[in-house]
Write an enzyme that holds these catalytic residues in place. Sequence first.
Site, short mmCIF file in Angstrom:
data_model
loop_
_atom_site.label_atom_id
_atom_site.label_comp_id
_atom_site.label_asym_id
_atom_site.label_seq_id
_atom_site.Cartn_x
_atom_site.Cartn_y
_atom_site.Cartn_z
N HIS A 190 -2.49 0.94 -1.44
CA HIS A 190 -2.53 0.60 -2.86
C HIS A 190 -1.39 -0.39 -3.15
CE1 HIS A 190 -1.80 1.05 -7.18
NE2 HIS A 190 -3.07 1.46 -7.28
N PHE A 198 -16.05 -2.88 -2.69
CA PHE A 198 -14.59 -2.86 -2.79
C PHE A 198 -14.08 -3.47 -1.48
CE2 PHE A 198 -10.68 0.18 -3.44
CZ PHE A 198 -9.85 -0.92 -3.51
N ASP A 218 0.83 -0.85 -5.47
CA ASP A 218 2.13 -0.28 -5.83
C ASP A 218 2.76 0.46 -4.66
OD1 ASP A 218 1.85 -1.21 -8.45
OD2 ASP A 218 0.81 0.61 -9.10
N LYS A 219 1.93 1.09 -3.84
CA LYS A 219 2.47 1.82 -2.69
C LYS A 219 2.94 0.89 -1.58
CE LYS A 219 2.87 5.66 -4.11
NZ LYS A 219 4.24 6.13 -4.18
N LYS A 260 -8.06 5.14 -3.60
CA LYS A 260 -7.60 6.10 -4.60
C LYS A 260 -8.51 7.32 -4.55
CE LYS A 260 -6.20 4.44 -8.61
NZ LYS A 260 -6.22 3.78 -9.96
N GLU A 265 13.86 -3.33 -5.54
CA GLU A 265 12.55 -3.41 -6.18
C GLU A 265 11.70 -4.47 -5.48
OE1 GLU A 265 11.95 -1.27 -8.48
OE2 GLU A 265 13.97 -0.65 -9.05
N ARG A 309 5.71 2.46 -9.83
CA ARG A 309 4.71 2.63 -10.90
C ARG A 309 3.83 3.86 -10.71
NH1 ARG A 309 2.14 -3.12 -12.72
NH2 ARG A 309 1.35 -3.12 -10.59
N LYS A 310 4.02 4.61 -9.63
CA LYS A 310 3.17 5.77 -9.38
C LYS A 310 3.99 7.06 -9.37
CE LYS A 310 -0.90 3.91 -9.24
NZ LYS A 310 -0.48 2.83 -10.16
N GLU A 350 19.94 -4.76 -5.92
CA GLU A 350 21.33 -4.87 -5.52
C GLU A 350 21.67 -3.96 -4.37
OE1 GLU A 350 23.09 -4.08 -9.31
OE2 GLU A 350 23.11 -1.93 -8.99
N LYS A 364 21.68 7.79 -6.54
CA LYS A 364 20.89 7.68 -7.76
C LYS A 364 20.21 9.03 -8.01
CE LYS A 364 21.48 3.17 -6.89
NZ LYS A 364 22.43 2.70 -5.86
N ASP A 373 -4.94 -6.82 -6.86
CA ASP A 373 -4.18 -6.38 -8.03
C ASP A 373 -2.71 -6.40 -7.67
OD1 ASP A 373 -3.57 -5.41 -10.51
OD2 ASP A 373 -4.29 -3.37 -10.16
N ALA A 374 -1.87 -6.91 -8.54
CA ALA A 374 -0.44 -6.99 -8.25
C ALA A 374 0.17 -5.60 -8.11
CB ALA A 374 0.28 -7.77 -9.34
N ASP A 394 18.15 9.93 -10.15
CA ASP A 394 16.70 9.85 -10.36
C ASP A 394 15.96 10.38 -9.15
OD1 ASP A 394 16.60 8.79 -12.88
OD2 ASP A 394 16.40 6.71 -12.24
N LYS A 444 15.72 3.56 -3.98
CA LYS A 444 17.00 4.00 -4.52
C LYS A 444 17.73 4.88 -3.51
CE LYS A 444 15.34 4.01 -9.29
NZ LYS A 444 15.04 4.84 -10.49
#
Length: 393
Positions: free
Chosen positions: A17, A238, A19-20, A173, A45, A252-253, A58, A277, A246-247, A279, A273
Amino acid sequence: MSRKNYIFTSESVSEGHPDKVCDRISDSILDAFLAQEPEARVACETFATTNRVVIGGEVGLSDQAKLAEYMGRIDGIVRECIRDIGYEQDKFHWDTVEITNLLHEQSAHIAQGVNASGNKDEGAGDQGIMFGYATDETEALMPAPIQYAHAILRRLAEVRKSGEAAVLGPDAKSQLSVRYVDGKPVEVTSIVLSTQHLDETMTSGDVRAVVEPYIRQVLPDGWLTPTTEWHVNPTGKFVIGGPDGDAGLTGRKIIVDTYGGAAPHGGGAFSGKDPTKVDRSAAYAARYLAKNIVAAGLAKRCTLQLSYAIGVSQPLSIYVDTHGTGTIPDEQIERAVRTAMDLTPRGIRTKLQLNKPIYARTAAYGHFGRAPEADGGFSWERTDLIDTLRAGV
């Protein structure tokens, strides 16, 4: 009182995918820096689109002279990630994709809040809230819909890469709707699967014929019934997949990465990260604690929240909710949590051995519900805190 009879749905996405792909690249870059320097600071990122990957963020190293040397390795890391995932499309190919590296040195203002100095302990890398969750409805103590949505795509990736189902492409998906009776998962009411395929002549029925046997392999016996609704490649062809279709973007997931919507999320992404961090590291700690609370028999379900302020080492709050399933009051479990584990950023990293290159493997198929590994991977899935928690209550 919690509902006992309902249908709940979760989705997963494959390593191919868009994003992955970006999560994998960001975490692989993190691993490369941690392999060279366990205390490296990384916030990476990735953006991907047709024939292009852009890296930003960074990096902080104790030896600044080595920074340029490490930066020179980024191109090769990106290409190896894309090659391993399996992209050799005309407009997204590991060998020809254009790579732009915009990584730079970590902000000194962030570093001064996070770094230990004098009598000041290492502080959290940011403010925020993090959640952990566990439930006894599966052996992995994970919600069933997300656990099996991941399992389907992992199995399809295995047979794609082995050549057993070479007609499948990397991008996919899955989505499962699971019926609960008396609070326990009993059947799949519907399954949605969209997977890239390399043969342009294949119909939705052809794709289902390929994937259905593997789906049946991973789902529990009896969960697929004659009334289960199947939606396999419901839009038809597909063929164009991944960042060409798709960008993609790192982070995002976040619901796919965690509990499939079955539990709250603090909003912070994980991939790219380093473990200063919170998060990332505190979300792992929260899962670790919640899982051990359930494994210890203190509850059948547990949601645990932590909160932090940037530059401050101790958590600002610890909250436990066992959703009415606890064997003792939630406040008593909270007190046990406070003594069971050092929840400072340094304490979390030490306890869970997070300063290791163990993150690329987390980038797809979920950060939770995986088996702990000998080299420290998925250490937050261990259940070695059971005795400590029981003694603390």
